[in-house]
Design an enzyme around this catalytic site. Structure first.
Site, PDB file in Angstrom:
ATOM      1  CG  ASP A  14       2.774  -5.233 -19.888  1.00  0.00           C
ATOM      2  OD1 ASP A  14       3.466  -5.053 -21.296  1.00  0.00           O
ATOM      3  OD2 ASP A  14       2.287  -5.403 -19.110  1.00  0.00           O
ATOM      4  CG  ASP A 108       5.730  -8.143 -23.557  1.00  0.00           C
ATOM      5  OD1 ASP A 108       6.811  -8.329 -23.442  1.00  0.00           O
ATOM      6  OD2 ASP A 108       5.049  -9.354 -23.254  1.00  0.00           O
ATOM      7  CD  GLU A 109       7.716  -5.331 -19.133  1.00  0.00           C
ATOM      8  OE1 GLU A 109       7.303  -4.708 -18.525  1.00  0.00           O
ATOM      9  OE2 GLU A 109       8.319  -6.779 -18.878  1.00  0.00           O
TER      10      GLU A 109
END
EC number: 2.7.7.7
Length: 360
Positions: A14, A108-109
């Site tokens: 993350d 983003d993850e």
């Protein structure tokens, strides 16, 4: 009943305050300052906040006006999604040097299954450290990681030592870890469910574990089975390298509420144009058109129609949208309109995973 599988090695990566961190990386003037990516105007919403801003209570999804009240010195930055996607692709390239089993959740993850990995490294913990270091050195951003035997625990663990940290929950630590975990930190347990669990005397994983399957299904329906299993470390969902797109959508929140269907049609034309571009870019078509309407009192309504054939053309989409718009009278002025296409022509790809047992 399914059983806990202690042999898998799942990493959840993350990125730390991703959008805000990209802006601070690209513009040194913003470094160390409270910034929010999003709009400051009346209808603006915070998409991401830097850690400097989070100290004042600025969070994603709150209004720009409220964010400014929390932090008067807050600096608003317009989002640059093309730039975020560019950086995200660089990060994913790094992921794929370790495993092909990468399941992005957003820009983003992502989950990585490193049970069998390209580096031949039996330690998922060391792999996570190496991946995070490479992201820092090659991209310039920090990332946090959670490592465990399944996606559920790895997702929770990645939030433990943020920012720029990681946490490993070994197979023999999973149950003790979940038993002491506050129920509000269980991934998938939202604010409303948390309050309901509190009312039932469930505040920790141990108290959740004490409830029978019948009790949980009675109070939480189908989700009861999920809660019963995950608190026992059972979550056998595979990391899917090809996540299936179930719908494609575009929407817009207006600065001034719309009360005329004529003005709404003008805006829907623009929204349909954006939707068409996304569909054509990815070669996607669908059968079900859904019109989303959010009224000035924040109540929401959806109207849908399923076609007998796949469509992606703006003209065909708008024919259906027009029919849905005039299907019934509006109950109030409108603050948001959206169009989505579902029942898509995408097909699921199944991957066979060979799982071996290694030390964490």
């Amino acid at each position: 009943m399914p059983e806990m599988n202690p042999n898998r090695k799942i990493i959840h990566i993350d990125m730390d305050a991703f959008f805000a961190s990209v802006e601070q990386m690209d513009n040194p003037v913003l470094r160390g300052k409270p910034i929010a990516v999003g709009g400051a105007e009346n209808r603006g919403v915070v998409a991401a906040a830097s850690y400097e801003a989070r100290k004042f209570g600025v969070r994603s999804a709150i209004s720009g006006v409220l964010a400014k009240k929390h932090c008067p010195d807050l600096i608003f930055v317009r989002p640059r999604f093309d730039r975020y996607k560019e950086i995200s692709n660089k990060i994913r390239t790094i992921f794929h040097e370790y495993t092909d089993l990468v399941e992005p959740l957003s820009l983003d993850e992502a989950y990585l299954d490193v049970t069998v990995n390209k580096k031949g490294n039996p330690s998922a913990t060391l792999l996570a450290q190496e991946i995070r270091l490479r992201i820092l050195n090659e991209v310039g951003l920090t990332a946090s990681a959670g490592i465990s035997i399944n996606k559920f625990v790895a997702k929770i663990a990645s939030d433990y030592n943020k920012p720029n940290g990681q946490k490993t929950v070994n197979p023999d630590e999973v149950i003790p870890f979940l038993e002491v975990l506050p129920i509000r930190k269980f991934y998938g347990v939202g604010k409303v469910t948390t309050e309901k669990m509190y009312q039932l005397g469930i505040f920790t994983g141990l108290e959740l574990k004490s409830k029978s399957l019948e009790f949980l299904e009675k109070h939480f329906g189908k989700s009861g089975n999920f809660y019963y299993n995950v608190v026992r470390g059972i979550h056998n969902s595979e990391v899917k390298s090809d996540r299936i797109t179930k719908s494609v959508a575009a929407e817009h929140t207006f600065d001034v509420n719309l009360s005329s269907e004529i003005f709404m049609m003008e805006q829907l034309e623009k929204i349909a144009n954006s939707l068409e571009k996304r569909l054509k870019k990815h070669g996607i078509a669908g059968k079900t058109v859904t019109l989303k309407i959010k009224y000035s009192d924040f109540t929401q309504q959806t109207r849908s129609k399923t076609m007998p054939y796949f469509i992606s053309d703006k003209g065909l989409i708008m024919e259906t949208v027009k029919e849905l718009l005039f299907q019934e009278r509006m109950k109030d002025s409108v603050r948001l309109l959206g169009i989505s296409l579902s029942n898509l022509n995408t097909e699921e790809k199944k991957t066979v995973v060979v799982q071996l047992k290694f030390a964490f």
